[in-house]
Design an enzyme around this catalytic site. Structure first.
Site, short mmCIF file in Angstrom:
data_model
loop_
_atom_site.label_atom_id
_atom_site.label_comp_id
_atom_site.label_asym_id
_atom_site.label_seq_id
_atom_site.Cartn_x
_atom_site.Cartn_y
_atom_site.Cartn_z
N LYS A 47 -13.66 19.18 17.31
CA LYS A 47 -12.68 18.09 17.29
C LYS A 47 -12.03 18.05 18.65
O LYS A 47 -11.39 19.02 19.08
CB LYS A 47 -11.64 18.36 16.20
N GLY A 74 -0.46 4.67 -0.94
CA GLY A 74 -1.73 5.07 -0.31
C GLY A 74 -1.59 6.28 0.60
O GLY A 74 -0.49 6.82 0.82
N ASP A 75 -2.72 6.68 1.13
CA ASP A 75 -2.81 7.86 1.97
C ASP A 75 -1.91 7.75 3.22
O ASP A 75 -1.16 8.66 3.55
CB ASP A 75 -4.29 7.99 2.38
N LEU A 76 -2.00 6.62 3.88
CA LEU A 76 -1.23 6.45 5.11
C LEU A 76 0.28 6.49 4.84
O LEU A 76 1.04 7.14 5.55
CB LEU A 76 -1.59 5.12 5.78
N LYS A 92 -18.80 11.50 14.31
CA LYS A 92 -18.37 12.42 13.26
C LYS A 92 -19.36 13.57 13.14
O LYS A 92 -20.50 13.47 13.58
CB LYS A 92 -18.30 11.68 11.93
N HIS A 131 -9.38 1.99 19.57
CA HIS A 131 -8.79 3.15 20.25
C HIS A 131 -9.35 3.39 21.66
O HIS A 131 -8.60 3.54 22.62
CB HIS A 131 -9.00 4.42 19.43
N ASP A 142 -14.80 1.36 14.19
CA ASP A 142 -13.71 2.23 13.78
C ASP A 142 -12.97 2.83 14.98
O ASP A 142 -11.76 3.05 14.93
CB ASP A 142 -14.26 3.37 12.90
N GLY A 144 0.86 -1.20 0.00
CA GLY A 144 0.00 0.00 0.00
C GLY A 144 0.88 1.23 0.00
O GLY A 144 0.53 2.26 0.56
#
Ligand code: NDP
Length: 460
Positions: free
Chosen positions: A316, A15-17, A311, A221, A216, A12
C-alpha cells in the site's frame, strides 16, 4: 438573511462513508468546539442499519443533535417530511451531503432542488465521487446541479485533496524558490504518480466492477494530484484563481487519440478477481492501470508523466516521484560509477514524507570517489509534532468556511473525463486484459510501458 448556524443532512446517513468518516469528523470537531453553531445532524436512509449502536458511544450533547429520518431518495413523501424539518430551521444554513450510491445522485438533486425552491435558507451541497460515469453523464449531472444550485453552493469532493501531503505540494512549490526554479522540462526528466493498494475489492465488488481502476482512481484522484504538481502558480490565493490554474493544466494535457491508446495505456486484472463475490464472471473491468501523459505547455513540453494504480499489489503506497535529469559528464564518466538521478518524492500514504535523494561522496572517501545515493527524509508529522488531520476533517472545515480551493469545479470534472475517455473507448473494443499475480507490481505490460522509454518504476 443572516446565517443562524448550520445543519447537516446526510443522504446515505447509515452507509460506510457516513459511519467511518463523516460522523467521526463531526464528532471530533464538535468536541473541539469548532461546531458551536451546529443546529442538527439529520441522517437520511431507508434503514438505520445499526446506527443506534454507533450513537451509544457518543457524548450526550453531541448525540442530542443527531436525528435519524427514514428516507427514500426516490419517494416524494420523504421530501415532504424533510420540508417539515426545514421549516423549523429558519435562517439556518442547510448542508446536504450526498453520501449515496452514485446512481442516486441525479434523482436526489432533482427532488431536493425542487423542495428547496420553497425555502430561502442559505445552502450547500456536497457530492461524493464518482462524479459521473463518463463525460456525458458528468455533464448531465452538472446541468442538473446547476438547475437548482449555483456553483458557489456546490462542493464536489475528491478526498485526496483533503490529504495533508497533497496540500503540501502547493506550498512546497510556490513558497520555495529553490524548488520552483527547477520545476520544469530543463531539470525534470520525468514524473511518476503511483497509488498502489495491497487489498482487493473487499466486499465492494458491486461498486467496483462497474467502475474499474481508471474511473475509480485516475479520472479524479491522480489527475487532481497531477494538477497540483504541474500547474502554474496562481496570481493570488483566492479559490477561483487556484482552480483556474488547475483547469488550465488539465486543458494542456495532450489529447489521447484512440489509436494511440495501446502505446500509452496499460490495464490489468489480478488473478482471482473474476472469482470474487459480486464480480460478473464475464467482467472486463480492470483492477490496474498505468499510463503515460504529456503536458503540452512551455514548462513541461516533452516530460512524460507516468501514472499507475491498482489493487492487490505488492504494497500500500501512494507516492509522487519527480526524477531529475542527470548531470552530463562529471563523476559518472570519470569513475565508471553508476550515478542515480536526483529525486524528490512526496509520500502521501501511508505516511506523509517528503524525500530528497542526492548523490554525495561519503565523507571518509578520497576526494574524487563515486558519489553514493543519500537521502533526506522529512517526515511532516514527526517534524511538526502534529498529527495530520484526516482528509475529511480538512474538507468539512473548508465547506463550513465556504472555501472551494480543494473542491472540483464543474469544468475540471468534465475535462478530466475528456482526458480518460478515449482510453475507456479503446478498451471497450478490446477483450484482452492482461492478468497479474496478487502481491506483484502489476502486469508485465506496465513494466514495458516505462522500460521502453529506458526508465523504470521507482519506489522511494
Ligand atoms: P454504502 O453502500 O455503504 O451506503 C449507501 C447509503 O445510501 C446507505 O446509507 C443506504 O442506506 C443509502 N441508500 C441507498 N439507497 C437509498 C435510497 N433509495 N434512499 C435513501 N438512502 C439510500 O456506500 P458508501 O457509504 O461506501 O459510499 C457512499 C458514497 O461515498 C459513494 O458515492 C462512494 O463512492 C463515496 N465514497 C465512499 C468511501 C468509503 O470509504 N466508503 C470513500 C470515498 C467515497 P439504505 O440502504 O438503508 O437506504
Amino acid at each position: 438573511m443572516k446565517n443562524k448556524g448550520y445543519a447537516f443532512f446526510i443522504f446515505g446517513g447509515s452507509g460506510d462513508l457516513a459511519r467511518k468518516k463523516i460522523y467521526p469528523v463531526l464528532r471530533k470537531l464538535y468536541k473541539e468546539r469548532e461546531l458551536s453553531n451546529l443546529k442538527g445532524i439529520y441522517a437520511l436512509a431507508r434503514d438505520e442499519n445499526g446506527l443506534p449502536d454507533l450513537i451509544k458511544e457518543w457524548e450526550e450533547d453531541f448525540s442530542k443533535l443527531f436525528k435519524f429520518i427514514p428516507f427514500d431518495v426516490t419517494s416524494n413523501q420523504s421530501y415532504a417530511d424533510m420540508g417539515k424539518e426545514i421549516e423549523s430551521l429558519k435562517g439556518v444554513e442547510l448542508i446536504f451531503y450526498l453520501a449515496l450510491p452514485p446512481t442516486l445522485f441525479e434523482t436526489t438533486i432533482r427532488h431536493l432542488g425542487s423542495l428547496l425552491r420553497r425555502f430561502s435558507n442559505p445552502r450547500k451541497i456536497i457530492i461524493e465521487k464518482p462524479f459521473g460515469f463518463n463525460f456525458l453523464s458528468a455533464d448531465r449531472l452538472n446541468n442538473t446541479l446547476h438547475k437548482y444550485f449555483i456553483e458557489d453552493e456546490i462542493y464536489r469532493i475528491d478526498h485526496f485533496l483533503g490529504k495533508g501531503a497533497v496540500q503540501s505540494i502547493f506550498s512546497f512549490r510556490f513558497s520555495n524558490s529553490i524548488f520552483e526554479g527547477i520545476w520544469n522540462k530543463n531539470f525534470v526528466d520525468h514524473v511518476q504518480i503511483s497509488a498502489l493498494e495491497d487489498i482487493g475489492v473487499e466486499g465492494r465488488a458491486g461498486y467496483y466492477d462497474r467502475i474499474g481502476a481508471l474511473r475509480d482512481m485516475v479520472q479524479n484522484h491522480l489527475l487532481q494530484i497531477l494538477s497540483f504538481l504541474a500547474m502554474e502558480p496562481p496570481c493570488c490565493l483566492e479559490p477561483e484563481r487556484i482552480r483556474d490554474e488547475k483547469i488550465k493544466l488539465l486543458l494542456s494535457i495532450r489529447e489521447i487519440r484512440k489509436k494511440d491508446v495501446k502505446n500509452i495505456a496499460v490495464r490489468g486484472r489480478y488473478k482471482g478477481y473474476l472469482q470474487e463475490e459480486g464480480v460478473d464472471p464475464n467482467s472486463k473491468t480492470e483492477t490496474f492501470t498505468a499510463l503515460k501523459l504529456y503536458i503540452d505547455n512551455l514548462r513541461w513540453q516533452g516530460v512524460p508523466f507516468y501514472l499507475r494504480t491498482g489493487k492487490k499489489l505488492n504494497r500500500k503506497l501512494t507516492e509522487i516521484v519527480i526524477v531529475f535529469k542527470e548531470i552530463p559528464g562529471g563523476f559518472a564518466k570519470l569513475l565508471d560509477c553508476f550515478p542515480q538521478p536526483n529525486v524528490i518524492a512526496f509520500q502521501i500514504a501511508p505516511k506523509n514524507v517528503i524525500t530528497l535523494k542526492i548523490q554525495l561522496r561519503p565523507p571518509a572517501q578520497r576526494f574524487i570517489s563515486c558519489p553514493v545515493e543519500s537521502r533526506l527524509d522529512f517526515d511532516m508529522e514527526e517534524y511538526y509534532h502534529e498529527k495530520i488531520p484526516e482528509a475529511y476533517e480538512m474538507l468539512i472545515k473548508d465547506i463550513l468556511e465556504g472555501d472551494h480551493s480543494l473542491f472540483i469545479r464543474a469544468d475540471e470534472t468534465l475535462q478530466a473525463w475528456k482526458i480518460v475517455e478515449p482510453i475507456l473507448e479503446a478498451w471497450e473494443e478490446d477483450d484482452h486484459i492482461p492478468e497479474y499475480e496478487p502481491g506483484s507490481w502489476g502486469p508485465k505490460e506496465a513494466m514495458e510501458l516505462i522500460e521502453k522509454d529506458s526508465r523504470r518504476w521507482l519506489i522511494v
